[in-house]
Design a protein around this motif. Sequence first.
Motif, PDB file in Angstrom:
ATOM      1  N   TRP A   1       4.309  10.613   5.571  1.00  8.29           N
ATOM      2  CA  TRP A   1       3.215  11.095   4.365  1.00  8.29           C
ATOM      3  C   TRP A   1       5.485  12.260   4.228  1.00  8.29           C
ATOM      4  O   TRP A   1       5.090  13.122   3.110  1.00  8.29           O
ATOM      5  N   ALA A   2       6.197  12.458   5.706  1.00  8.88           N
ATOM      6  CA  ALA A   2       7.577  13.282   5.511  1.00  8.88           C
ATOM      7  C   ALA A   2       7.715  12.724   4.625  1.00  8.88           C
ATOM      8  O   ALA A   2       8.749  13.153   3.815  1.00  8.88           O
ATOM      9  N   GLY A   3       8.697  11.631   4.012  1.00 11.73           N
ATOM     10  CA  GLY A   3       8.807  10.566   3.170  1.00 11.73           C
ATOM     11  C   GLY A   3       8.169   9.910   2.155  1.00 11.73           C
ATOM     12  O   GLY A   3       9.304  10.575   0.832  1.00 11.73           O
ATOM     13  N   SER A   4       7.514  10.442   2.236  1.00 17.52           N
ATOM     14  CA  SER A   4       6.690  10.425   0.395  1.00 17.52           C
ATOM     15  C   SER A   4       6.546  11.884   0.251  1.00 17.52           C
ATOM     16  O   SER A   4       6.661  12.156  -1.881  1.00 17.52           O
TER      17      SER A   4
ATOM     18  N   THR B   1       0.459  -1.127  -0.025  1.00 13.70           N
ATOM     19  CA  THR B   1       0.047  -0.109  -0.007  1.00 13.70           C
ATOM     20  C   THR B   1       0.502   0.835  -0.027  1.00 13.70           C
ATOM     21  O   THR B   1       0.913   2.319  -1.404  1.00 13.70           O
ATOM     22  N   GLY B   2       2.009   1.345   0.504  1.00 18.96           N
ATOM     23  CA  GLY B   2       2.487   2.146   1.135  1.00 18.96           C
ATOM     24  C   GLY B   2       3.489   2.944  -0.198  1.00 18.96           C
ATOM     25  O   GLY B   2       3.905   3.709  -0.732  1.00 18.96           O
TER      26      GLY B   2
ATOM     27  N   ILE C   1       3.211   5.846  -2.551  1.00 20.74           N
ATOM     28  CA  ILE C   1       4.751   6.518  -3.452  1.00 20.74           C
ATOM     29  C   ILE C   1       4.350   6.832  -4.729  1.00 20.74           C
ATOM     30  O   ILE C   1       4.609   7.902  -5.468  1.00 20.74           O
ATOM     31  N   ALA C   2       4.399   5.697  -5.616  1.00 20.00           N
ATOM     32  CA  ALA C   2       4.365   5.833  -6.750  1.00 20.00           C
ATOM     33  C   ALA C   2       3.233   6.616  -7.493  1.00 20.00           C
ATOM     34  O   ALA C   2       3.291   7.382  -8.216  1.00 20.00           O
ATOM     35  N   VAL C   3       1.839   6.880  -6.768  1.00 22.60           N
ATOM     36  CA  VAL C   3       0.411   7.101  -7.144  1.00 22.60           C
ATOM     37  C   VAL C   3       1.010   8.961  -7.046  1.00 22.60           C
ATOM     38  O   VAL C   3       0.794   9.923  -7.975  1.00 22.60           O
ATOM     39  N   VAL C   4       2.055   9.163  -5.985  1.00 20.97           N
ATOM     40  CA  VAL C   4       2.040  11.201  -5.529  1.00 20.97           C
ATOM     41  C   VAL C   4       3.007  11.267  -6.970  1.00 20.97           C
ATOM     42  O   VAL C   4       3.117  12.274  -6.767  1.00 20.97           O
TER      43      VAL C   4
END
Length: 343
Positions: free
Chosen positions: A200-203, A106-107, A111-114
């Motif tokens: 959130w911060a990492g992405s 999911t993560g 990340i890929a979508v963002v």
Amino acid sequence: MHAPAQRIHPFDLSQLLSGARSVLPGLLLTAALAAFAGTVHTIRLFSGLSPLIIAIVLGMAFHNLIGTPVRAKAGVGFSMRRILRFAIILIGLQLTAQQVAQVGLTGLVLIAVVLGATFVFTKWLGRRLGVESKLAELIAAGTSICGASAVIATNTVTDAPDEDVAYAVACVTVFGGIAMLVYPLFPALLHLTPHQYGLWAGSSIHEIAQVVGAAFQDGKEAGEFATITKLSRIAMLAPLVIGLGLIKHYGKAAKHRRPVPLPWFVLGFVALVGLNSVVTIPAADKQAVAAFTAFLLSMALAGMGLETDFAKLRAKGLKPLLLGFAAFLFVAGFSLMLIELTA
């Protein structure tokens, strides 16, 4: 009677030494600026800035106040291209497949979508604002993936002027720095768990140093998960750069096509990620390689600064800066929305 044919040596030592001598002055200059950037970074006032950012600022100051010597040009170019690519390969030793797995499916999808949405949005808005396509592409890469490193890696296929690279690096530095200061206010305001805040911060924050600076302010759990998330995001640099190269090749009319600009150094990056995933490298050795990698990247950024003319930057106006700000707001807002819905 014919004279004996001259033997051609595949390894011409004199030519090699001549080439080394031509790049040495520039290499020494970029290395000196990188070392000075590392020293400045240790000063408390500047500790929040990445040595990479300090290096490009020092390079720009040196070039515009003193002037880059003509005999240093070859070495500066070598730092910007060859040393940069070698450093990006070495970044692969900072990431393992196991770390990526910790983010979870999911993560990784998030990340890929963002990343994809931010890149497309930034390119689209760049066209609407009238920002040059290559500059918009560099800002998009720096915002969606990993700041300055993504900007200079993407430029291997974008092939933008050095001033565009410097402007894009400036954008991700400014807004990544703002994120590092502002993000720690939100866990309490929005009731984010350490896992959510780290994701959130990492992405969404630009540079890995900025991610670490922002995330660890909410505790060890948030900081560690943000770092892993960010490294997983950095891993997506490889498919992005390769994909851009293919798009640029097949998007041209057949008669204008050049060979696919396949960035082989990205494959080296992937290979070292694989090696680091199956071979246990001592922590001390990995730290030494990470420090050496940061120094090489600082040399590359110093070289970029030494090729940057302030007059050309001013000529680009404020529209690219506005684009960088809009991209920053988009990546922050869109990623937070997805995390609230899924995490």
